[in-house]
Design a protein around this motif. Sequence first.
Motif, PDB file in Angstrom:
ATOM      1  N   ALA A  87       0.842  -1.196   0.000  1.00 62.02           N
ATOM      2  CA  ALA A  87       0.000   0.000   0.000  1.00 62.02           C
ATOM      3  C   ALA A  87       0.879   1.248   0.000  1.00 62.02           C
ATOM      4  N   PRO A  88       0.515   2.256  -0.797  1.00 59.68           N
ATOM      5  CA  PRO A  88       1.351   3.460  -0.860  1.00 59.68           C
ATOM      6  C   PRO A  88       1.290   4.274   0.424  1.00 59.68           C
ATOM      7  N   ASP A  89       2.440   4.743   0.851  1.00 57.88           N
ATOM      8  CA  ASP A  89       2.576   5.648   1.986  1.00 57.88           C
ATOM      9  C   ASP A  89       2.915   7.019   1.409  1.00 57.88           C
ATOM     10  N   THR A  90       2.018   7.989   1.559  1.00 55.79           N
ATOM     11  CA  THR A  90       2.245   9.321   0.983  1.00 55.79           C
ATOM     12  C   THR A  90       3.264  10.074   1.814  1.00 55.79           C
ATOM     13  N   VAL A  91       4.359  10.475   1.178  1.00 62.09           N
ATOM     14  CA  VAL A  91       5.395  11.222   1.886  1.00 62.09           C
ATOM     15  C   VAL A  91       5.346  12.712   1.589  1.00 62.09           C
ATOM     16  N   PHE A  92       4.746  13.106   0.444  1.00 61.89           N
ATOM     17  CA  PHE A  92       4.628  14.525   0.120  1.00 61.89           C
ATOM     18  C   PHE A  92       3.438  14.715  -0.802  1.00 61.89           C
ATOM     19  N   ARG A  93       2.598  15.694  -0.479  1.00 63.81           N
ATOM     20  CA  ARG A  93       1.410  15.964  -1.271  1.00 63.81           C
ATOM     21  C   ARG A  93       1.276  17.463  -1.500  1.00 63.81           C
ATOM     22  N   GLY A  94       0.328  17.848  -2.348  1.00 66.62           N
ATOM     23  CA  GLY A  94       0.042  19.253  -2.560  1.00 66.62           C
ATOM     24  C   GLY A  94       0.804  19.900  -3.692  1.00 66.62           C
ATOM     25  N   ILE A  95       1.468  19.110  -4.546  1.00 68.46           N
ATOM     26  CA  ILE A  95       2.130  19.679  -5.718  1.00 68.46           C
ATOM     27  C   ILE A  95       1.045  20.007  -6.752  1.00 68.46           C
ATOM     28  N   PRO A  96       1.020  21.240  -7.283  1.00 70.38           N
ATOM     29  CA  PRO A  96      -0.045  21.608  -8.221  1.00 70.38           C
ATOM     30  C   PRO A  96      -0.118  20.645  -9.408  1.00 70.38           C
ATOM     31  N   LYS A  97      -1.354  20.335  -9.815  1.00 69.21           N
ATOM     32  CA  LYS A  97      -1.570  19.460 -10.968  1.00 69.21           C
ATOM     33  C   LYS A  97      -2.283  20.236 -12.056  1.00 69.21           C
ATOM     34  N   GLY A  98      -2.129  19.762 -13.277  1.00 71.13           N
ATOM     35  CA  GLY A  98      -2.816  20.354 -14.407  1.00 71.13           C
ATOM     36  C   GLY A  98      -2.863  19.353 -15.540  1.00 71.13           C
ATOM     37  N   PHE A  99      -3.526  19.720 -16.621  1.00 75.59           N
ATOM     38  CA  PHE A  99      -3.510  18.876 -17.805  1.00 75.59           C
ATOM     39  C   PHE A  99      -2.109  18.858 -18.411  1.00 75.59           C
ATOM     40  N   ILE A 100      -1.343  19.929 -18.166  1.00 75.17           N
ATOM     41  CA  ILE A 100       0.039  20.052 -18.623  1.00 75.17           C
ATOM     42  C   ILE A 100       0.930  20.419 -17.442  1.00 75.17           C
TER      43      ILE A 100
END
Length: 401
Positions: free
Chosen positions: A180-193
């Motif tokens: 199971a994945p353990d999230t170590v860092f989140r909140g990086i902006p996402k986009g279609f590009i």
Amino acid sequence: MTRRTRRVEGTMIVQRRAVPAVLAAAALLLTAGCSSDGGGSSGSDEGASPGRTAPESSAPPRQAAEETPPAKGSVTVVRTVAEGLDSPWGLAPLPGGGLLVSSRDDGTIVRVDEKTGKKTELGEVPGVSAAGEGGLLGIALSPDYASDRMVYAYFTSAGDNRIVRMLYDEKKPAGEQLGAPDTVFRGIPKGFIHNGGRIEFGPDKMLYAGTGESGDTGLSQDKDSVGGKILRLTPEGEPAPGNPFPGSPVYSYGHRNVQGLAWDTKQRLFASEFGQDTWDELNAIKPGDNYGWPEAEGKSGDGDFHNPIDQWTTTEASPSGIAYAEGSIWMAGLRGKRLWRVPLNGTEASADPQAFLDGEYGRLRTVVPAGGDRLWLVTSNTDGRGSPKDGDDRILEVRVS
């Protein structure tokens, strides 16, 4: 120089989970003479011979000149290692043999036997939301992989880009080997590009991540956002000790969409990134520096911005992964459909870049050192922007000089 005046207001908030401890700091200076952010030994220890005393001198110690590679090099495709890969993106060589490859669109990781080309699926990474340039992107092995068997992955989720780590248990059945994945860092902006996506552990055992500004150009100059940056983290996902902005994961800023990370033998960090309309870049990364986007694209006369080592038109490059071997940076081109060689003298190009494999294998996504004068090279023709041929996509073994 190309100036951009269009700015978008907004700040991205980084969410990090607490961790029990922070690793010890490693030295970070990335200068032309020495640094500790690299991919190899920082040099041999020098001193007096046993039983002798070094003579006193008021003159500064002499440093050996760096060896500069020849102006011209060569590339030979030794063999095709594997075929039939679907939208491959990241590649991580295993220490005991074998290559882990991520599929951007399928969200899976497969193991390729580099001797036979046999593919074995480890499993699907849960939570991947593949669309546009997003999906399951870069992968890397823990610096303590021999003991912890952890595989790190950067991927696009429904709400952000994030980095997770998963236990790899090859004793389990195929398709069920990822924990199971353990999230170590989140909140990086996402986009279609512009989702960035390259992750690598440096020789300081810290985790470096190249991010994109997700199409919101204002994020690149905003040091409170992690979009359009190179991040430096502990393996647990905390801001690494010694980062240029205390308490922040940001290592360098003013980037548009960082796609490649590599260190030379003097532990200096280099990065490739997409330009917009005019210039793609290869940069030597200095902690805390501003690389100009969106105010500058390519080289500029503004002293506030760190100029690239070299630049290419977007049709020549659209660079993705990079690797260091034989005194040069090797840069894979997507739209450019070629492998670029940039010979180095310190953190500057020692000769004009040289292009190889122009159009022979289509779009080139990832290049990884394979030891000595060899590289692993991954094509990217099944990503929706290429023209796949029979056998695509492939991993090639390449000999370079």
